[in-house]
Design an enzyme around this catalytic site. Structure first.
Site, PDB file in Angstrom:
ATOM      1  N   HIS A  80       1.036  -1.120  -0.005  1.00 30.84           N
ATOM      2  CA  HIS A  80       0.082   0.094  -0.012  1.00 30.84           C
ATOM      3  C   HIS A  80       1.027   1.221  -0.047  1.00 30.84           C
ATOM      4  CE1 HIS A  80      -4.168   1.880   1.242  1.00 30.84           C
ATOM      5  NE2 HIS A  80      -3.543   2.692   0.631  1.00 30.84           N
ATOM      6  N   LEU A  81       0.970   1.868  -1.128  1.00 30.17           N
ATOM      7  CA  LEU A  81       1.857   2.936  -1.439  1.00 30.17           C
ATOM      8  C   LEU A  81       1.638   3.976  -0.506  1.00 30.17           C
ATOM      9  CD1 LEU A  81       3.802   4.330  -3.571  1.00 30.17           C
ATOM     10  CD2 LEU A  81       1.711   5.261  -4.372  1.00 30.17           C
ATOM     11  N   HIS A  82       2.757   4.648  -0.022  1.00 34.17           N
ATOM     12  CA  HIS A  82       2.664   5.865   0.979  1.00 34.17           C
ATOM     13  C   HIS A  82       3.823   6.682   0.819  1.00 34.17           C
ATOM     14  CE1 HIS A  82       4.065   2.430   3.201  1.00 34.17           C
ATOM     15  NE2 HIS A  82       4.901   3.233   3.970  1.00 34.17           N
ATOM     16  N   VAL A  83       3.672   8.169   0.692  1.00 36.87           N
ATOM     17  CA  VAL A  83       4.817   9.034   0.380  1.00 36.87           C
ATOM     18  C   VAL A  83       5.338   9.517   1.962  1.00 36.87           C
ATOM     19  CG1 VAL A  83       5.651  11.082  -0.465  1.00 36.87           C
ATOM     20  CG2 VAL A  83       3.828   9.624  -1.574  1.00 36.87           C
TER      21      VAL A  83
END
Ligand SMILES: [Zn+2]
Length: 173
Positions: free
Chosen positions: A114-117
């Site tokens: 789950h992509l996160h910046v």
């Protein structure tokens, strides 16, 4: 939900905090960490910050990487990343900011798929970033205090942007 929706993951903390997910469950402690919600993404403080103000920009959808993001998600993710830079600069006046995405375990991703910046404010002489990733953390400011500082700035930035867009539309009419 877009057609490229990722697989359901009941154990995913980012899905659990996502307003776009049917899995959203009421959790006041978690909602306390959410700084801003957009249409397809949100901004949340890191529960285990590497530095004061450490926050994350997250798509609502369980998307594993940039490649699977829709155009809308790409746009809002970058818009929020920009607002986060501005909010951190205003609230903390850091000497620098690490902005980064860790894809996969070898890259240091704490939550996989789950992509996160990450945005981590940095100060001259603070602990080396890689060292802090290795669990040596500086003493963080209380998270509720961080949220109280940052949330109004996000709100103001969103309102300013909306006012600017409305003015542009008015000009065209
Ligand atoms: Zn997820």
């Amino acid at each position: 939900m877009t057609a490229a929706s990722g697989p359901a993951n009941d154990d995913c903390i980012f899905c659990a905090a996502s307003s776009g997910s049917v899995r959203l469950r009421p959790d006041p402690a978690r909602d306390e960490l959410v700084l801003a919600r957009g249409r397809v993404s949100y901004v949340i403080l890191n529960l285990y910050p590497y530095n004061n103000g450490h926050l994350m920009v997250v798509p609502n959808r369980h998307a594993p990487n940039l490649a699977t993001l829709s155009a809308d998600e790409q746009l809002e993710l970058m818009r929020f990343t920009r607002h986060a830079e501005m909010a951190l600069t205003e609230a903390y006046a850091p000497h620098g900011i690490n902005i980064g995405i860790n894809l996969g375990k070898p890259a240091g991703a704490g939550v996989l798929d789950h992509l996160h910046v990450h945005l981590v404010p940095r100060w001259n002489g603070d602990t080396n970033f890689m060292t802090t990733l290795g669990n040596t953390r500086v003493l963080p400011e209380d998270l509720a205090h961080s949220a109280a500082k940052l949330r109004p700035i996000f709100e103001r930035l969103a309102n300013q942007e909306k006012t600017a867009e409305d003015a542009k539309i008015a000009e065209k009419i």
